[in-house]
Design an enzyme around this catalytic site. Structure first.
Site, PDB file in Angstrom:
ATOM      1  CE1 TYR A  72      -3.086  -3.041   0.310  1.00  0.00           C
ATOM      2  CE2 TYR A  72      -3.395  -2.544   2.640  1.00  0.00           C
ATOM      3  CZ  TYR A  72      -3.659  -3.326   1.525  1.00  0.00           C
ATOM      4  OH  TYR A  72      -4.531  -4.394   1.645  1.00  0.00           O
ATOM      5  CG  PHE A 112     -22.146  -1.088  -5.055  1.00  0.00           C
ATOM      6  CD1 PHE A 112     -22.450  -0.213  -6.096  1.00  0.00           C
ATOM      7  CD2 PHE A 112     -23.070  -2.066  -4.721  1.00  0.00           C
ATOM      8  CE1 PHE A 112     -23.656  -0.321  -6.784  1.00  0.00           C
ATOM      9  CE2 PHE A 112     -24.272  -2.181  -5.408  1.00  0.00           C
ATOM     10  CZ  PHE A 112     -24.563  -1.308  -6.446  1.00  0.00           C
TER      11      PHE A 112
HETATM   12  N1  LIG Z   1      -5.990  -8.628   1.284  1.00  0.00           N
HETATM   13  C1  LIG Z   1      -6.297  -7.945   0.216  1.00  0.00           C
HETATM   14  O1  LIG Z   1      -5.965  -8.322  -0.911  1.00  0.00           O
HETATM   15  C2  LIG Z   1      -7.086  -6.672   0.361  1.00  0.00           C
HETATM   16  C3  LIG Z   1      -7.720  -6.102  -0.754  1.00  0.00           C
HETATM   17  C4  LIG Z   1      -8.457  -4.937  -0.568  1.00  0.00           C
HETATM   18  C5  LIG Z   1      -8.548  -4.349   0.694  1.00  0.00           C
HETATM   19  N2  LIG Z   1      -7.894  -4.915   1.750  1.00  0.00           N
HETATM   20  C6  LIG Z   1      -7.997  -4.335   3.121  1.00  0.00           C
HETATM   21  O2  LIG Z   1      -9.386  -4.235   3.467  1.00  0.00           O
HETATM   22  C7  LIG Z   1      -9.711  -2.912   3.850  1.00  0.00           C
HETATM   23  C8  LIG Z   1     -11.151  -2.596   3.481  1.00  0.00           C
HETATM   24  O3  LIG Z   1     -11.424  -2.856   2.111  1.00  0.00           O
HETATM   25  P1  LIG Z   1     -11.724  -1.718   1.040  1.00  0.00           P
HETATM   26  O4  LIG Z   1     -11.203  -0.399   1.536  1.00  0.00           O
HETATM   27  O5  LIG Z   1     -11.237  -2.242  -0.268  1.00  0.00           O
HETATM   28  O6  LIG Z   1     -13.297  -1.696   0.904  1.00  0.00           O
HETATM   29  P2  LIG Z   1     -14.542  -1.323   1.826  1.00  0.00           P
HETATM   30  O7  LIG Z   1     -14.134  -1.233   3.233  1.00  0.00           O
HETATM   31  O8  LIG Z   1     -15.592  -2.268   1.411  1.00  0.00           O
HETATM   32  O9  LIG Z   1     -14.965   0.113   1.262  1.00  0.00           O
HETATM   33  C9  LIG Z   1     -14.168   1.246   1.345  1.00  0.00           C
HETATM   34  C10 LIG Z   1     -14.835   2.349   0.538  1.00  0.00           C
HETATM   35  O10 LIG Z   1     -16.098   2.659   1.111  1.00  0.00           O
HETATM   36  C11 LIG Z   1     -16.166   4.036   1.468  1.00  0.00           C
HETATM   37  N3  LIG Z   1     -16.897   4.073   2.757  1.00  0.00           N
HETATM   38  C12 LIG Z   1     -16.500   3.564   3.944  1.00  0.00           C
HETATM   39  N4  LIG Z   1     -17.438   3.729   4.888  1.00  0.00           N
HETATM   40  C13 LIG Z   1     -18.474   4.378   4.288  1.00  0.00           C
HETATM   41  C14 LIG Z   1     -19.738   4.832   4.725  1.00  0.00           C
HETATM   42  N5  LIG Z   1     -20.141   4.641   5.982  1.00  0.00           N
HETATM   43  N6  LIG Z   1     -20.555   5.472   3.836  1.00  0.00           N
HETATM   44  C15 LIG Z   1     -20.148   5.654   2.546  1.00  0.00           C
HETATM   45  N7  LIG Z   1     -18.965   5.248   2.064  1.00  0.00           N
HETATM   46  C16 LIG Z   1     -18.121   4.602   2.924  1.00  0.00           C
HETATM   47  C17 LIG Z   1     -14.733   4.500   1.556  1.00  0.00           C
HETATM   48  O11 LIG Z   1     -14.619   5.859   1.192  1.00  0.00           O
HETATM   49  P3  LIG Z   1     -13.901   6.937   2.188  1.00  0.00           P
HETATM   50  O12 LIG Z   1     -12.541   6.428   2.460  1.00  0.00           O
HETATM   51  O13 LIG Z   1     -13.912   8.170   1.352  1.00  0.00           O
HETATM   52  O14 LIG Z   1     -14.780   7.005   3.386  1.00  0.00           O
HETATM   53  C18 LIG Z   1     -14.049   3.631   0.499  1.00  0.00           C
HETATM   54  O15 LIG Z   1     -14.219   4.200  -0.787  1.00  0.00           O
HETATM   55  C19 LIG Z   1      -8.648  -2.057   3.157  1.00  0.00           C
HETATM   56  O16 LIG Z   1      -8.465  -0.814   3.799  1.00  0.00           O
HETATM   57  C20 LIG Z   1      -7.422  -2.931   3.238  1.00  0.00           C
HETATM   58  O17 LIG Z   1      -6.775  -2.753   4.481  1.00  0.00           O
HETATM   59  C21 LIG Z   1      -7.190  -6.071   1.590  1.00  0.00           C
END
Ligand SMILES: NC(=O)c1ccc[n+]([C@@H]2O[C@H](COP(=O)([O-])OP(=O)(O)OC[C@H]3O[C@@H](n4cnc5c(N)ncnc54)[C@H](OP(=O)(O)O)[C@@H]3O)[C@@H](O)[C@H]2O)c1
Length: 326
Positions: free
Chosen positions: A55, A207
């Site tokens: 990251y 989403f």
């Molecule tokens: N192991 C892997 O391969 C892998 C892959 C992907 C992710 N990850 C880890 O998993 C974590 C979470 O996954 P992710 O960030 O991909 O997806 P997520 O948590 O499903 O979604 C994050 C997105 O949702 C928005 N969001 C968050 N809370 C919200 C709310 N209450 N209302 C509206 N929008 C909201 C965020 O925008 P804002 O930031 O603008 O609020 C961001 O765009 C990552 O931070 C990472 O540490 C791991």
């Protein structure tokens, strides 16, 4: 906030995904602001923070390490290795034990810690038998450089082979109302082996919160600009899912994001989602999901409705999906 167990590791029932603060969702955010956000998460009971060397690369670990330094003894820090980061962009996978031993030193330095609480292989490397990776993890545990280890997006057969050599605390893979494949084979195997599960993208990369629709555009530095699921026609087709989540949210006097997380939490007591956000009000909203209980009847009805909805669009572009261990 209540606690949950990932194997022998105790963490808050919801963690904080820190990736988006530096990587994947547009330009990096202001470090001071993100540090305040991380501190607010601690104030609200979060003890589990997720990062990875890729990251940035590297800058997210630096941010997380700096922010968490004063709280080292109160928190669990999870990071990941496994990409070849010689150049400016990750070029491929590299889980050779000699590479892992270099990578761990870099992560320890950037995180300003002496031992990593949970160290995941980010993607399974087809060129390195998983037993060799597990052996390297065993060495790192003996040396005190890591406390627990895990795999990300690994197949059940890889998990079983790895767990035999050195027991895993957790597996991290995508899981949400939009991506339920882990229910088929992964969750039963983790239950059998007493391995915790850490769903990433539990909000469906934003989403499921209802804040994204077919008119939303994504900057080229936002990974979603190349994800098939986020193409306008798929965003439009998938609004049926949003409508369902909104309906449940209204019944439960909650928000869509909270229902998405409460659904993940309700599946098993050893599941710990790590939603990512860069905004304080969203952090508070997401953590509120820990107090929402979906009864078994509500869950059954919701799952019945979910099974009628076909999700449009792949979760990854083809070249990313190829890297996933099957
Ligand atoms: N192991 C892997 O391969 C892998 C892959 C992907 C992710 N990850 C880890 O998993 C974590 C979470 O996954 P992710 O960030 O991909 O997806 P997520 O948590 O499903 O979604 C994050 C997105 O949702 C928005 N969001 C968050 N809370 C919200 C709310 N209450 N209302 C509206 N929008 C909201 C965020 O925008 P804002 O930031 O603008 O609020 C961001 O765009 C990552 O931070 C990472 O540490 C791991």
């Amino acid at each position: 906030m209540r606690k949950r167990q990932l194997g022998n590791l105790e963490v808050s029932s919801i963690g904080l995904g820190c990736m988006g603060m530096s990587f994947g969702y547009g330009p990096a955010s202001d470090a001071k602001e993100m540090t305040r956000l991380i501190h607010s998460a601690i104030d609200r009971g979060v003890t589990f923070f997720d990062t990875a060397e890729v990251y940035g690369p590297f800058t997210n670990e630096e941010l997380v390490g700096e922010a968490l330094q004063p709280f080292r003894n109160k928190v669990v820090i999870a990071t990941k290795f496994g990409f070849d980061l010689q150049g400016t962009r990750p070029t491929g996978l590299d889980s050779r034990p000699e590479h892992i031993k270099e990578a761990v030193e870099g992560s320890l330095k950037r995180l300003k810690i002496e031992s990593i609480d949970l160290y995941y292989q980010h993607r399974v490397d087809p060129d390195v038998p998983i037993e060799e990776v597990a052996g390297a993890m065993q060495d790192l545990i003996r040396e005190g450089k890591i406390k627990h280890w895990g795999l990300s997006e690994a197949s059940v057969s890889t998990i079983r082979r790895a767990h035999k050599v050195q027991p895993l605390a957790a597996v991290q893979s995508e899981y949400s109302m939009m991506w339920r494949q882990p229910e088929e084979n992964l969750l039963p195997a983790l239950e059998e082996l007493n391995i915790g599960f850490v769903p990433f993208s539990p909000l469906g990369k934003g989403f499921l919160t209802g804040s994204v629709d077919q008119n939303t555009t994504f900057d080229s530095s936002d990974f979603r600009s190349i994800v098939p699921r986020f193409k306008p026609e798929n965003l439009k087709a998938n609004q049926t899912l949003i409508e369902l989540v909104q309906q449940i949210a209204a019944n439960k006097k909650a928000t869509s994001a909270q229902i998405a997380l409460a659904w993940v939490l309700a599946q098993k007591p050893w599941i710990v989602p790590i939603p990512g956000t860069r905004k304080l009000e969203r952090l508070e909203e997401n953590l509120g999901a820990a107090d929402i209980e979906l009864t078994s009847e509500e869950l059954r009805d919701l799952n019945k409705e979910l099974s009628k909805i076909e999700i449009a669009g792949e979760r990854y572009p083809a070249e990313h999906e190829k890297k996933i261990d099957k």
